[in-house]
Design an enzyme around this catalytic site. Structure first.
Site, PDB file in Angstrom:
ATOM      1  N   ASN A  85       4.916   7.092  -5.617  1.00 64.36           N
ATOM      2  CA  ASN A  85       3.568   6.846  -6.127  1.00 64.36           C
ATOM      3  C   ASN A  85       3.572   5.501  -6.838  1.00 64.36           C
ATOM      4  OD1 ASN A  85       0.814   7.895  -6.452  1.00 64.36           O
ATOM      5  ND2 ASN A  85       1.273   7.844  -8.639  1.00 64.36           N
ATOM      6  N   ASP A 140       1.818   8.591  -2.452  1.00 65.14           N
ATOM      7  CA  ASP A 140       1.678   7.800  -1.230  1.00 65.14           C
ATOM      8  C   ASP A 140       2.606   8.287  -0.125  1.00 65.14           C
ATOM      9  OD1 ASP A 140      -0.050   5.051  -1.647  1.00 65.14           O
ATOM     10  OD2 ASP A 140       0.717   5.865  -3.513  1.00 65.14           O
ATOM     11  N   GLN A 165      -5.410  -0.719 -11.522  1.00 66.01           N
ATOM     12  CA  GLN A 165      -6.225   0.267 -10.804  1.00 66.01           C
ATOM     13  C   GLN A 165      -6.752   1.349 -11.735  1.00 66.01           C
ATOM     14  OE1 GLN A 165      -3.149  -0.751  -9.785  1.00 66.01           O
ATOM     15  NE2 GLN A 165      -3.014  -0.884  -7.554  1.00 66.01           N
TER      16      GLN A 165
END
Length: 380
Positions: free
Chosen positions: A263, A253, A212
């Site tokens: 996270n 998150d 990502q």
């Protein structure tokens, strides 16, 4: 991208990247997503015309990032309501699509609560569906505003911790416009520093196994004209040792009541490195990511992803979309450990920055006070 002129919710300033939007198409409503599995090679929009399609998009990471998942969940509820679907079933499917990101359940419950409240007032199913959509649009607006405020608070904190500017910031995974109704969380702070002339370099962890950072954060940094460099995750330690990292910025998150942060996996090792090298480690997330019902990090359910994401290189990981075409990179039958997230304890975190300000040192009391303040604020 297709269908550029489809409507955005009233009052929402479209971000540079339209990561999510609602479209009232002639053939029926849809939640329209920028398919993140196709980036950076292609900007392709994915139309989700029902809840199962949206759930698949969430699970395959076509849409991802905690705040954006909350918006997607809320729009999914509105989509189900307008279609006349079983609302309890649709809400359940959406809320369970990914277990760790707390915003997803928050968005679903918020839009569904508005829907059921309208029914209880006797407004009828059609009106209740409109109310659910309005609630989703309100959440979208609020998240965009929260992003702007986090960027300002985050830059102010950097100026306090690192006077003089010229920051070299390290980030992990993706936390920009692709995770938010606005310009992001941690990335938005780096972008604010860039616009203020205070960013010397953004160090971008590639973020294995799904890359990502390489595919998404580098893509956003390039679009914004930022000075950035990509590194393999295991090269971060050498950067710290060379004194080339002034601060670490990550998103979240889920944040537990004690300040533990879930996270993207790989965040915790950065926190350990940062503490050893006396470098600030800063988490940037909206208060909707704080889960006061989860007491500590050990109570956070960490999603386990398929092992093939580690043992195979698929076309979606290099930004050309699709599920087929996996190329083995490990011997057949290799078992893989592939948690999507790890947990960073509060004692390793310098500050948590939210749209209501920063908490430092990170304590449960401080987080609770911020959340209480947020519940009393109406963002317009």
């Amino acid at each position: 991208m297709a269908d550029q002129d489809a409507q955005s919710p009233v009052g929402i300033e479209p971000p540079a990247l339209p990561s999510i939007r609602w479209a009232g198409l002639p053939e029926g409503p849809a939640v329209v997503l920028l398919d993140q599995t196709r980036l950076p090679a292609e900007e392709v929009e994915l139309l989700c015309t029902d809840v199962p399609a949206l759930v698949r998009a969430i699970q395959t990471l076509a849409v991802r990032g905690a705040p954006l998942l909350g918006i997607a969940g809320a729009y999914g509820v509105a989509l189900a309501a307008i279609r006349g679907d079983d609302m309890a079933e649709a809400s359940g499917l959406l809320e369970l699509a990914r277990p760790t990101a707390v915003n997803l359940g928050y968005g679903v419950r918020r839009a569904a609560g508005a829907y059921w409240a309208a029914l209880d007032r006797g407004e009828g199913a059609r009106r209740a569906a409109a109310v659910a959509l309005a609630e989703a649009e309100a959440l979208h607006r609020e998240d965009a505003e929260a992003s702007r405020r986090m960027a300002r608070y985050g830059l102010a904190l950097l100026e306090e911790l690192l006077p003089g500017g010229g920051h070299q910031l390290l980030t992990h995974c993706n936390s920009g416009a692709l995770v938010s109704g606005g310009e992001g969380t941690a990335f938005a702070v780096a972008l604010e520093a860039h616009r203020a002339g205070q960013l010397r370099r953004l160090w971008v962890d590639e973020t294995r196994p799904l890359l990502q950072g390489a595919r998404l954060t580098a893509y956003e940094a390039a679009r914004n004209g930022m000075a950035y460099s990509l590194l393999t995750d295991n090269a971060a330690g050498s950067l710290f040792a060379a004194g080339e990292v002034d601060a670490v910025l990550i998103g979240a998150d889920r944040i537990a009541a004690d300040g533990s942060v879930a996270n993207k996996v790989g965040s915790y090792p950065l926190a350990v490195l940062a503490q050893y090298h006396h470098v600030p480690f800063i988490v940037v997330a909206p208060t909707t990511t704080v889960d006061l019902q989860t007491p500590d990090g050990a109570s956070i359910v960490v999603e386990q992803r398929p092992g093939r994401e580690v043992t195979e290189l698929t076309s979606s990981r290099i930004g050309v979309g699709g599920e087929a075409g996996g190329v083995p990179v490990a011997p057949l039958g290799t078992q893989a450990y592939n948690p999507a997230f790890d947990i960073t304890p509060p004692e390793l975190i310098t500050a948590i920055v939210t749209e209501e300000g920063a908490v430092s040192p990170v304590t449960g009391v401080g987080l609770a006070e911020l959340c209480a303040r947020s519940s009393q604020v109406t963002i317009s």
